[in-house]
Enzyme design. Structure first.
Site, PDB file in Angstrom:
ATOM      1  N   GLU A  58       0.915  -1.160   0.097  1.00 43.64           N
ATOM      2  CA  GLU A  58       0.236   0.023   0.149  1.00 43.64           C
ATOM      3  C   GLU A  58       0.982   1.180  -0.121  1.00 43.64           C
ATOM      4  OE1 GLU A  58      -0.427  -2.773   1.798  1.00 43.64           O
ATOM      5  OE2 GLU A  58      -2.407  -2.733   2.638  1.00 43.64           O
ATOM      6  N   CYS A  89      -2.230  -2.618   7.288  1.00 37.80           N
ATOM      7  CA  CYS A  89      -1.643  -2.843   8.777  1.00 37.80           C
ATOM      8  C   CYS A  89      -1.740  -1.468   9.407  1.00 37.80           C
ATOM      9  CB  CYS A  89      -0.065  -3.171   8.682  1.00 37.80           C
ATOM     10  SG  CYS A  89       0.870  -1.931   8.071  1.00 37.80           S
ATOM     11  N   CYS A  92       0.117   1.528   7.307  1.00 38.37           N
ATOM     12  CA  CYS A  92      -0.406   1.964   6.212  1.00 38.37           C
ATOM     13  C   CYS A  92      -1.820   2.667   6.467  1.00 38.37           C
ATOM     14  CB  CYS A  92      -0.888   0.581   5.304  1.00 38.37           C
ATOM     15  SG  CYS A  92       0.571   0.027   4.572  1.00 38.37           S
TER      16      CYS A  92
HETATM   17  N1  THU Z   1       2.064  -6.628   3.998  1.00 39.40           N
HETATM   18  C1  THU Z   1       1.504  -5.739   3.061  1.00 39.40           C
HETATM   19  O1  THU Z   1       2.099  -5.542   2.082  1.00 39.40           O
HETATM   20  N2  THU Z   1       0.426  -5.057   3.111  1.00 39.40           N
HETATM   21  C2  THU Z   1      -0.674  -5.465   4.152  1.00 39.40           C
HETATM   22  O2  THU Z   1      -1.672  -4.771   4.010  1.00 39.40           O
HETATM   23  C3  THU Z   1      -0.125  -6.522   5.059  1.00 39.40           C
HETATM   24  C4  THU Z   1       1.153  -6.935   5.282  1.00 39.40           C
HETATM   25  C5  THU Z   1       3.175  -7.250   3.714  1.00 39.40           C
HETATM   26  C6  THU Z   1       4.251  -7.004   4.652  1.00 39.40           C
HETATM   27  C7  THU Z   1       5.131  -8.037   4.775  1.00 39.40           C
HETATM   28  O3  THU Z   1       6.126  -8.099   3.693  1.00 39.40           O
HETATM   29  C8  THU Z   1       4.217  -9.136   4.521  1.00 39.40           C
HETATM   30  O4  THU Z   1       2.953  -8.624   4.000  1.00 39.40           O
HETATM   31  C9  THU Z   1       3.941 -10.044   5.729  1.00 39.40           C
HETATM   32  O5  THU Z   1       3.460  -9.205   6.632  1.00 39.40           O
END
Ligand code: THU
Length: 134
Positions: A58, A89, A92
């Site tokens: 994101e 998360c 984000c």
């Molecule tokens: N992650 C994202 O890119 N976006 C989300 O909404 C949740 C988590 C990624 C971070 C990390 O590289 C992996 O997912 C596991 O947490």
């Protein structure tokens, strides 16, 4: 924003997910943001051996758009090949609150099921520009 616009945005997020650099978690995420003028910027998660440096898809998509001079966004899509949609998360949520509080947030799972949030609902009581006594 039409249904076709949303479908196109989600397709861009799936395409970006193919580039996810997720060698530590194995959890590939794609995202794409739609500007008010109709341009799409996409991103994927980028991990690091120093785990805390990882950045989510994101934020990569939003920062990519900002770096291209964009400031007004209408939607962001987040896609994962999971059984239920993956929500943004906390970090984000803070960034979405800052950059696109009035935007729509679509989270899409592996079977295309979608949940939608309003950017401003993702982080109640968020720290924001108003809290800075400048
Ligand atoms: N992650 C994202 O890119 N976006 C989300 O909404 C949740 C988590 C990624 C971070 C990390 O590289 C992996 O997912 C596991 O947490």
């Amino acid at each position: 924003m039409t249904d076709a616009d949303i479908d196109k945005l989600i397709a861009a997020a799936w395409k970006a997910r193919e580039n996810a650099y997720c060698r530590y978690s194995g959890f590939a995420v794609g995202a794409a943001v739609l500007t008010e003028a109709g341009t799409i910027y996409s991103g994927c998660n980028v991990e690091n051996a120093s785990y805390g440096l990882t950045i989510c898809a994101e934020r990569v998509s939003l920062f990519q758009a900002i770096a291209h001079g964009e400031r007004r966004f209408s939607a962001i899509a987040v896609v994962t090949d999971t059984e239920s949609p993956t929500p943004p998360c906390g970090a984000c949520r803070q960034v979405i609150h800052e950059l696109m509080p009035a935007g729509r947030v679509f989270c899409v799972d592996g079977s295309g099921r979608r949940t939608e949030f309003a950017g401003q609902d993702l982080l109640p009581g968020a720290f924001s520009a108003e809290n800075l006594d400048l």
